[in-house]
Design a protein around this motif. Structure first.
Motif, PDB file in Angstrom:
ATOM      1  N   GLY A   1      -9.913  11.910   4.968  1.00  0.00           N
ATOM      2  CA  GLY A   1     -10.963  10.956   4.831  1.00  0.00           C
ATOM      3  C   GLY A   1     -10.848  10.025   3.638  1.00  0.00           C
ATOM      4  O   GLY A   1     -11.640   9.037   3.714  1.00  0.00           O
ATOM      5  N   ARG A   2      -9.580  10.267   3.086  1.00  0.00           N
ATOM      6  CA  ARG A   2      -9.306   9.178   2.114  1.00  0.00           C
ATOM      7  C   ARG A   2      -8.153   8.390   2.411  1.00  0.00           C
ATOM      8  O   ARG A   2      -7.136   8.786   2.693  1.00  0.00           O
ATOM      9  CB  ARG A   2      -9.068  10.068   0.672  1.00  0.00           C
ATOM     10  CG  ARG A   2      -8.964   9.199  -0.464  1.00  0.00           C
ATOM     11  CD  ARG A   2      -7.549   8.702  -0.892  1.00  0.00           C
ATOM     12  NE  ARG A   2      -7.045   8.382  -2.052  1.00  0.00           N
ATOM     13  CZ  ARG A   2      -6.132   7.467  -2.356  1.00  0.00           C
ATOM     14  NH1 ARG A   2      -5.258   6.969  -1.584  1.00  0.00           N
ATOM     15  NH2 ARG A   2      -5.827   7.216  -3.793  1.00  0.00           N
ATOM     16  N   GLY A   3      -8.333   7.221   2.469  1.00  0.00           N
ATOM     17  CA  GLY A   3      -7.271   6.039   2.811  1.00  0.00           C
ATOM     18  C   GLY A   3      -5.981   6.334   1.802  1.00  0.00           C
ATOM     19  O   GLY A   3      -6.316   6.615   0.569  1.00  0.00           O
ATOM     20  N   GLY A   4      -4.948   6.235   2.443  1.00  0.00           N
ATOM     21  CA  GLY A   4      -3.598   6.543   1.414  1.00  0.00           C
ATOM     22  C   GLY A   4      -3.319   7.818   1.513  1.00  0.00           C
ATOM     23  O   GLY A   4      -1.945   8.013   0.921  1.00  0.00           O
ATOM     24  N   PHE A   5      -3.792   8.670   2.070  1.00  0.00           N
ATOM     25  CA  PHE A   5      -3.225  10.229   2.250  1.00  0.00           C
ATOM     26  C   PHE A   5      -2.685  10.344   3.637  1.00  0.00           C
ATOM     27  O   PHE A   5      -3.592  10.189   4.610  1.00  0.00           O
ATOM     28  CB  PHE A   5      -4.326  11.130   1.631  1.00  0.00           C
ATOM     29  CG  PHE A   5      -4.587  11.133   0.247  1.00  0.00           C
ATOM     30  CD1 PHE A   5      -4.144  10.483  -0.662  1.00  0.00           C
ATOM     31  CD2 PHE A   5      -5.542  12.155  -0.065  1.00  0.00           C
ATOM     32  CE1 PHE A   5      -4.175  10.634  -1.757  1.00  0.00           C
ATOM     33  CE2 PHE A   5      -5.743  12.196  -1.304  1.00  0.00           C
ATOM     34  CZ  PHE A   5      -5.223  11.511  -2.319  1.00  0.00           C
ATOM     35  N   GLU A   6      -1.736  10.876   3.742  1.00  0.00           N
ATOM     36  CA  GLU A   6      -1.010  11.437   5.137  1.00  0.00           C
ATOM     37  C   GLU A   6      -0.534  12.725   5.055  1.00  0.00           C
ATOM     38  O   GLU A   6       0.327  13.208   4.205  1.00  0.00           O
ATOM     39  CB  GLU A   6       0.139  10.295   5.660  1.00  0.00           C
ATOM     40  CG  GLU A   6       0.667  11.086   6.722  1.00  0.00           C
ATOM     41  CD  GLU A   6       1.986  10.134   7.019  1.00  0.00           C
ATOM     42  OE1 GLU A   6       2.933  10.718   7.703  1.00  0.00           O
ATOM     43  OE2 GLU A   6       2.136   9.262   6.373  1.00  0.00           O
ATOM     44  N   VAL A   7      -1.132  13.745   5.859  1.00  0.00           N
ATOM     45  CA  VAL A   7      -0.699  15.096   5.879  1.00  0.00           C
ATOM     46  C   VAL A   7       0.311  15.096   6.664  1.00  0.00           C
ATOM     47  O   VAL A   7       0.235  15.095   7.919  1.00  0.00           O
ATOM     48  CB  VAL A   7      -1.884  15.997   6.425  1.00  0.00           C
ATOM     49  CG1 VAL A   7      -1.245  17.400   6.582  1.00  0.00           C
ATOM     50  CG2 VAL A   7      -3.142  16.150   5.359  1.00  0.00           C
ATOM     51  N   ALA A   8       1.640  15.303   6.125  1.00  0.00           N
ATOM     52  CA  ALA A   8       2.827  15.203   6.966  1.00  0.00           C
ATOM     53  C   ALA A   8       2.953  16.806   7.545  1.00  0.00           C
ATOM     54  O   ALA A   8       3.785  16.492   8.594  1.00  0.00           O
ATOM     55  CB  ALA A   8       4.178  14.968   5.682  1.00  0.00           C
ATOM     56  N   ALA A   9       2.691  17.744   7.035  1.00  0.00           N
ATOM     57  CA  ALA A   9       2.921  18.854   7.619  1.00  0.00           C
ATOM     58  C   ALA A   9       1.804  19.842   7.299  1.00  0.00           C
ATOM     59  O   ALA A   9       1.229  19.933   6.080  1.00  0.00           O
ATOM     60  CB  ALA A   9       4.345  19.460   7.639  1.00  0.00           C
ATOM     61  N   GLU A  10       1.785  21.299   8.083  1.00  0.00           N
ATOM     62  CA  GLU A  10       0.894  22.244   7.685  1.00  0.00           C
ATOM     63  C   GLU A  10       1.823  23.621   7.976  1.00  0.00           C
ATOM     64  O   GLU A  10       2.486  23.699   8.740  1.00  0.00           O
ATOM     65  CB  GLU A  10      -0.261  22.319   8.721  1.00  0.00           C
ATOM     66  CG  GLU A  10      -1.307  21.216   8.368  1.00  0.00           C
ATOM     67  CD  GLU A  10      -2.530  21.615   9.297  1.00  0.00           C
ATOM     68  OE1 GLU A  10      -2.874  22.563   9.617  1.00  0.00           O
ATOM     69  OE2 GLU A  10      -3.057  20.689   9.555  1.00  0.00           O
ATOM     70  N   ALA A  11       1.530  24.591   7.279  1.00  0.00           N
ATOM     71  CA  ALA A  11       2.158  25.962   7.268  1.00  0.00           C
ATOM     72  C   ALA A  11       1.184  26.948   7.025  1.00  0.00           C
ATOM     73  O   ALA A  11       0.334  26.748   6.227  1.00  0.00           O
ATOM     74  CB  ALA A  11       3.312  25.918   6.457  1.00  0.00           C
TER      75      ALA A  11
ATOM     76  N   LEU B   1       0.788  -1.190  -0.019  1.00  0.00           N
ATOM     77  CA  LEU B   1       0.163  -0.061  -0.050  1.00  0.00           C
ATOM     78  C   LEU B   1       0.829   1.238  -0.230  1.00  0.00           C
ATOM     79  O   LEU B   1       1.829   1.476   1.019  1.00  0.00           O
ATOM     80  CB  LEU B   1      -0.781  -0.081   1.341  1.00  0.00           C
ATOM     81  CG  LEU B   1      -1.734  -1.196   1.480  1.00  0.00           C
ATOM     82  CD1 LEU B   1      -2.464  -1.067   2.842  1.00  0.00           C
ATOM     83  CD2 LEU B   1      -2.667  -1.375   0.273  1.00  0.00           C
ATOM     84  N   VAL B   2       0.727   2.077  -1.050  1.00  0.00           N
ATOM     85  CA  VAL B   2       1.510   3.262  -1.005  1.00  0.00           C
ATOM     86  C   VAL B   2       0.581   4.349  -0.277  1.00  0.00           C
ATOM     87  O   VAL B   2      -0.386   4.745  -0.700  1.00  0.00           O
ATOM     88  CB  VAL B   2       1.720   3.693  -2.553  1.00  0.00           C
ATOM     89  CG1 VAL B   2       2.223   5.020  -2.544  1.00  0.00           C
ATOM     90  CG2 VAL B   2       2.417   2.722  -3.518  1.00  0.00           C
ATOM     91  N   THR B   3       1.571   5.414   0.479  1.00  0.00           N
ATOM     92  CA  THR B   3       0.996   6.490   1.090  1.00  0.00           C
ATOM     93  C   THR B   3       1.544   7.740   0.616  1.00  0.00           C
ATOM     94  O   THR B   3       2.663   7.977   0.301  1.00  0.00           O
ATOM     95  CB  THR B   3       1.601   6.492   2.676  1.00  0.00           C
ATOM     96  OG1 THR B   3       0.662   5.096   3.299  1.00  0.00           O
ATOM     97  CG2 THR B   3       0.788   7.634   3.249  1.00  0.00           C
ATOM     98  N   VAL B   4       0.500   8.776   0.266  1.00  0.00           N
ATOM     99  CA  VAL B   4       0.747   9.838  -0.470  1.00  0.00           C
ATOM    100  C   VAL B   4       0.994  10.785   0.578  1.00  0.00           C
ATOM    101  O   VAL B   4      -0.089  11.145   1.472  1.00  0.00           O
ATOM    102  CB  VAL B   4      -0.379  10.181  -1.361  1.00  0.00           C
ATOM    103  CG1 VAL B   4       0.006  11.817  -1.975  1.00  0.00           C
ATOM    104  CG2 VAL B   4      -0.343   9.185  -2.487  1.00  0.00           C
TER     105      VAL B   4
END
Length: 224
Positions: A35-45, A11-14
């Motif tokens: 809310g979508r599987g496979g997405f990861e918010v790594a950071a916010e600015a 499984l690939v994580t974006v």
């Protein structure tokens, strides 16, 4: 893209960086994406400077950035992000439907352009496309405009003649900052600010600060 094994499949994580100066909007964008599987918010600015630092640190697959950021707009930030993390694809989202703005962000290296009014319906699809190195556009942006840009990307505009620092100075001045305030914001001397201002006005063929502000508004460097 990092990944893991599950059920015998890889499984690939974006990984994603969100950049917007409004925390409520960042939270909304994050909620849609996570809310979508496979997405990861790594950071916010909340600003360009922090975004560049985070991009260099996390090397996200996709950066979702608001065009109308203070001090460093989406076009300028796109260029800096691509330098800090060349593998990161950039999606610019905005309230504006403007051919000039689209050409500007495409020229800066963005591969996606999304109207904020379309975010609920298109944000996930846009990030998926960019994660696979495919362009994604909504609004009036269409294949004809993209083809026109690709056919004329070797041609330069007045804005293209400005350096990144000159664009930053122009934007800050157009936002109502004095030369002293620009000096403090960019950590450069007052003399250097005036040199960049004069150089930008010369390149743009402008003679007054008022004309410079009008030019910045007309070309979407700042919001009116």
């Amino acid at each position: 893209m990092p990944g893991s094994y599950a059920g015998g499949r890889y499984l690939v994580t974006v990984t994603i960086l969100i950049v917007d100066d409004h925390i409520a909007i960042r939270r909304g964008v994050r909620a849609i994406l996570e809310g979508r599987g496979g997405f990861e918010v790594a950071a916010e600015a909340g600003n360009g400077a922090k975004a560049i630092d985070l991009a260099a640190r996390h090397k996200p697959d996709v950066a979702v950035i608001d065009y109308s950021l203070p001090a460093m707009n989406g076009s300028q930030l796109t260029r800096r992000l691509r330098e800090a993390s060349p593998r990161t694809e950039v999606l610019v989202y905005t309230m504006h439907e403007s051919d000039a703005l689209v050409r500007d962000v495409l020229g800066a290296g963005a591969r996606g352009y999304l109207l904020k009014s379309d975010a609920d319906q298109h944000l996930i699809a846009a990030v998926e496309a960019l994660a696979h190195q495919q362009p994604y556009f909504t609004g009036r942006v269409n294949e004809t405009l993209l083809a026109h840009y690709l056919a004329h990307r070797g041609e330069s505009s007045q804005l293209d003649a400005l350096t990144c620092r000159e664009r930053e100075v122009v934007q800050l001045i157009a936002e109502g900052n004095s030369s002293k305030q620009v000096s403090a914001a960019l950590a450069i001397s007052l003399k250097t600010v005036e040199t960049h201002r004069a150089s930008a006005m010369h390149k743009l063929g402008l003679e007054t600060t008022a004309a410079l502000v009008r030019y910045a508004v007309r070309n979407k460097l700042v919001e009116p």
